[in-house]
Design a protein around this motif. Structure first.
Motif, PDB file in Angstrom:
ATOM      1  N   ILE A 160      32.980  43.450  45.795  1.00 20.49           N
ATOM      2  CA  ILE A 160      33.128  42.333  44.902  1.00 20.49           C
ATOM      3  C   ILE A 160      33.897  42.795  43.598  1.00 20.49           C
ATOM      4  CG2 ILE A 160      32.175  40.456  43.270  1.00 20.49           C
ATOM      5  CD1 ILE A 160      29.724  40.329  45.459  1.00 20.49           C
ATOM      6  N   GLU A 161      35.269  42.122  43.296  1.00 21.71           N
ATOM      7  CA  GLU A 161      35.801  42.630  42.226  1.00 21.71           C
ATOM      8  C   GLU A 161      35.077  42.217  40.876  1.00 21.71           C
ATOM      9  OE1 GLU A 161      40.470  42.102  40.435  1.00 21.71           O
ATOM     10  OE2 GLU A 161      39.434  40.235  41.354  1.00 21.71           O
ATOM     11  N   LEU A 162      34.993  43.116  40.043  1.00 30.64           N
ATOM     12  CA  LEU A 162      33.988  42.901  38.773  1.00 30.64           C
ATOM     13  C   LEU A 162      35.282  42.973  37.506  1.00 30.64           C
ATOM     14  CD1 LEU A 162      31.227  45.126  39.451  1.00 30.64           C
ATOM     15  CD2 LEU A 162      31.316  42.749  39.812  1.00 30.64           C
ATOM     16  N   ASP A 163      35.518  41.801  37.194  1.00 31.94           N
ATOM     17  CA  ASP A 163      36.651  41.765  36.030  1.00 31.94           C
ATOM     18  C   ASP A 163      36.112  41.164  34.832  1.00 31.94           C
ATOM     19  OD1 ASP A 163      38.172  39.146  35.385  1.00 31.94           O
ATOM     20  OD2 ASP A 163      37.312  38.687  37.111  1.00 31.94           O
ATOM     21  N   VAL A 164      36.469  41.929  33.763  1.00 37.34           N
ATOM     22  CA  VAL A 164      35.940  41.654  32.291  1.00 37.34           C
ATOM     23  C   VAL A 164      37.276  40.644  31.695  1.00 37.34           C
ATOM     24  CG1 VAL A 164      35.150  42.355  30.240  1.00 37.34           C
ATOM     25  CG2 VAL A 164      34.555  43.384  32.247  1.00 37.34           C
ATOM     26  N   ARG A 165      36.903  39.635  31.494  1.00 36.02           N
ATOM     27  CA  ARG A 165      37.767  38.525  30.566  1.00 36.02           C
ATOM     28  C   ARG A 165      37.192  37.348  30.082  1.00 36.02           C
ATOM     29  NH1 ARG A 165      41.938  36.272  34.762  1.00 36.02           N
ATOM     30  NH2 ARG A 165      40.490  36.439  36.144  1.00 36.02           N
ATOM     31  N   LYS A 166      37.482  37.249  28.782  1.00 36.66           N
ATOM     32  CA  LYS A 166      37.108  36.004  28.042  1.00 36.66           C
ATOM     33  C   LYS A 166      37.471  34.548  28.430  1.00 36.66           C
ATOM     34  CE  LYS A 166      35.616  37.794  23.627  1.00 36.66           C
ATOM     35  NZ  LYS A 166      35.921  37.738  22.049  1.00 36.66           N
ATOM     36  N   VAL A 167      38.826  34.834  28.687  1.00 36.30           N
ATOM     37  CA  VAL A 167      39.842  33.676  29.366  1.00 36.30           C
ATOM     38  C   VAL A 167      40.653  34.067  30.202  1.00 36.30           C
ATOM     39  CG1 VAL A 167      39.494  32.372  26.735  1.00 36.30           C
ATOM     40  CG2 VAL A 167      41.052  33.830  27.521  1.00 36.30           C
ATOM     41  N   PRO A 168      41.290  33.032  31.137  1.00 36.42           N
ATOM     42  CA  PRO A 168      41.854  33.444  32.108  1.00 36.42           C
ATOM     43  C   PRO A 168      43.269  33.960  31.771  1.00 36.42           C
ATOM     44  CG  PRO A 168      41.258  31.168  32.378  1.00 36.42           C
ATOM     45  CD  PRO A 168      40.806  31.796  30.890  1.00 36.42           C
ATOM     46  N   THR A 169      43.772  33.943  30.594  1.00 38.21           N
ATOM     47  CA  THR A 169      45.079  34.574  30.316  1.00 38.21           C
ATOM     48  C   THR A 169      44.710  36.031  29.673  1.00 38.21           C
ATOM     49  OG1 THR A 169      44.883  33.517  28.083  1.00 38.21           O
ATOM     50  CG2 THR A 169      46.229  32.417  29.644  1.00 38.21           C
ATOM     51  N   ASP A 170      43.403  36.569  29.332  1.00 42.53           N
ATOM     52  CA  ASP A 170      43.513  37.896  29.038  1.00 42.53           C
ATOM     53  C   ASP A 170      43.635  38.755  30.076  1.00 42.53           C
ATOM     54  OD1 ASP A 170      42.087  37.099  26.712  1.00 42.53           O
ATOM     55  OD2 ASP A 170      40.200  37.413  27.125  1.00 42.53           O
ATOM     56  N   ARG A 171      44.130  39.910  29.911  1.00 44.88           N
ATOM     57  CA  ARG A 171      44.350  41.037  30.867  1.00 44.88           C
ATOM     58  C   ARG A 171      43.060  41.226  31.630  1.00 44.88           C
ATOM     59  NH1 ARG A 171      43.889  46.571  30.938  1.00 44.88           N
ATOM     60  NH2 ARG A 171      43.484  46.506  28.803  1.00 44.88           N
ATOM     61  N   LYS A 172      43.124  41.429  33.245  1.00 44.32           N
ATOM     62  CA  LYS A 172      41.951  41.969  33.784  1.00 44.32           C
ATOM     63  C   LYS A 172      41.498  43.297  33.282  1.00 44.32           C
ATOM     64  CE  LYS A 172      41.857  39.115  37.831  1.00 44.32           C
ATOM     65  NZ  LYS A 172      41.891  39.017  39.337  1.00 44.32           N
ATOM     66  N   VAL A 173      40.348  43.477  33.010  1.00 48.57           N
ATOM     67  CA  VAL A 173      39.640  44.901  32.854  1.00 48.57           C
ATOM     68  C   VAL A 173      38.821  45.188  34.108  1.00 48.57           C
ATOM     69  CG1 VAL A 173      38.576  46.514  31.443  1.00 48.57           C
ATOM     70  CG2 VAL A 173      40.219  44.949  30.511  1.00 48.57           C
ATOM     71  N   HIS A 174      38.754  45.990  34.816  1.00 51.15           N
ATOM     72  CA  HIS A 174      37.601  46.300  35.799  1.00 51.15           C
ATOM     73  C   HIS A 174      36.502  46.937  35.052  1.00 51.15           C
ATOM     74  CE1 HIS A 174      40.556  44.844  38.981  1.00 51.15           C
ATOM     75  NE2 HIS A 174      41.258  45.527  38.313  1.00 51.15           N
ATOM     76  N   LEU A 175      35.522  46.154  35.244  1.00 50.38           N
ATOM     77  CA  LEU A 175      34.073  46.694  34.656  1.00 50.38           C
ATOM     78  C   LEU A 175      33.940  48.114  35.204  1.00 50.38           C
ATOM     79  CD1 LEU A 175      31.782  45.955  32.998  1.00 50.38           C
ATOM     80  CD2 LEU A 175      30.646  45.025  34.966  1.00 50.38           C
ATOM     81  N   MET A 176      34.047  48.484  36.438  1.00 44.23           N
ATOM     82  CA  MET A 176      33.590  49.842  36.983  1.00 44.23           C
ATOM     83  C   MET A 176      34.377  50.952  36.068  1.00 44.23           C
ATOM     84  SD  MET A 176      31.193  48.738  38.581  1.00 44.23           S
ATOM     85  CE  MET A 176      30.246  50.519  39.041  1.00 44.23           C
ATOM     86  N   ASP A 177      35.510  50.739  35.625  1.00 44.94           N
ATOM     87  CA  ASP A 177      36.451  51.612  34.907  1.00 44.94           C
ATOM     88  C   ASP A 177      35.685  52.014  33.402  1.00 44.94           C
ATOM     89  OD1 ASP A 177      38.040  51.696  37.135  1.00 44.94           O
ATOM     90  OD2 ASP A 177      39.634  50.495  36.021  1.00 44.94           O
ATOM     91  N   LEU A 178      35.224  50.842  33.036  1.00 45.24           N
ATOM     92  CA  LEU A 178      34.468  50.990  31.569  1.00 45.24           C
ATOM     93  C   LEU A 178      33.112  52.019  31.755  1.00 45.24           C
ATOM     94  CD1 LEU A 178      34.821  47.244  30.483  1.00 45.24           C
ATOM     95  CD2 LEU A 178      36.059  49.250  29.849  1.00 45.24           C
ATOM     96  N   PHE A 179      32.488  51.872  32.839  1.00 45.14           N
ATOM     97  CA  PHE A 179      31.286  52.587  32.882  1.00 45.14           C
ATOM     98  C   PHE A 179      31.692  54.262  33.042  1.00 45.14           C
ATOM     99  CE2 PHE A 179      29.053  48.896  35.197  1.00 45.14           C
ATOM    100  CZ  PHE A 179      28.832  48.543  33.882  1.00 45.14           C
ATOM    101  N   GLU A 180      32.849  54.386  33.532  1.00 44.10           N
ATOM    102  CA  GLU A 180      33.380  55.705  33.663  1.00 44.10           C
ATOM    103  C   GLU A 180      33.638  56.590  32.154  1.00 44.10           C
ATOM    104  OE1 GLU A 180      32.743  57.000  36.583  1.00 44.10           O
ATOM    105  OE2 GLU A 180      32.486  55.028  37.077  1.00 44.10           O
ATOM    106  N   LYS A 181      33.964  55.690  31.126  1.00 41.27           N
ATOM    107  CA  LYS A 181      34.286  55.956  29.981  1.00 41.27           C
ATOM    108  C   LYS A 181      33.195  56.690  28.994  1.00 41.27           C
ATOM    109  CE  LYS A 181      38.227  53.096  29.595  1.00 41.27           C
ATOM    110  NZ  LYS A 181      39.007  52.073  28.556  1.00 41.27           N
TER     111      LYS A 181
END
Length: 159
Positions: free
Chosen positions: A138-159
């Motif tokens: 399942i793709e996990l994307d972080v965005r407030k609104v549809p026009t925001d750039r998709k950020v992949h949630l799992m990448d944020l956990f690696e930081k």
């Protein structure tokens, strides 16, 4: 049921959902899945009133969603599923609900959580559920609104 958007946003139905996401996805029904909200008659009423004109809304428990997600009565519905937390999503996926993607739009900061963005905070239980959902493809994307750039949630956990 044609799931156009599955979203975690602990604010549930609000301006961004009612305007941009509803229009972008072309839905005709919003289903809020939350045991807590389903038991609160005032919140249920307010959420049903917050739905955009022409879009039906329902507030159901996780158990009720398990009963109805493959019901023929919903077959023609274009649906947005709204959750308050990833654990409820995990329960449904483990029981057979098929999702291609999950949008994370807002999880407020409370004690015991850490911020991964300015609008998403997680604890260990959240992370465990997200890891499971990710393992299911399942793709996990972080965005407030549809026009925001998709950020992949799992990448944020690696930081």
């Amino acid at each position: 049921m044609d799931i156009r958007l599955a979203r975690i946003d602990d604010r549930l139905i609000h301006g961004q959902v009612a305007t941009t996401w509803a229009k972008q996805t072309g839905i005709n029904r919003i289903i809020v899945i939350s045991d807590e909200v389903a038991k609160d008659s005032l919140r249920k009423f307010l959420l049903q009133e917050a739905a955009p004109p022409g879009i039906q809304s329902n507030i159901v428990t996780v158990a009720r969603m398990l009963e109805i997600f493959d019901n023929a009565l919903l077959a023609s519905q274009k649906v947005m599923l709204l959750f308050t937390n990833p654990q409820d999503v995990e329960v449904l996926v483990r029981k057979g609900l098929q999702l291609d993607s999950l949008n994370i739009g807002g999880m407020r900061f409370v004690g015991g959580k850490r911020m991964v963005t300015n609008f998403v905070s997680v604890d260990e239980a959240d992370i465990a559920s997200f890891r499971y959902l990710d393992s299911q493809g399942i793709e996990l994307d972080v965005r407030k609104v549809p026009t925001d750039r998709k950020v992949h949630l799992m990448d944020l956990f690696e930081k």
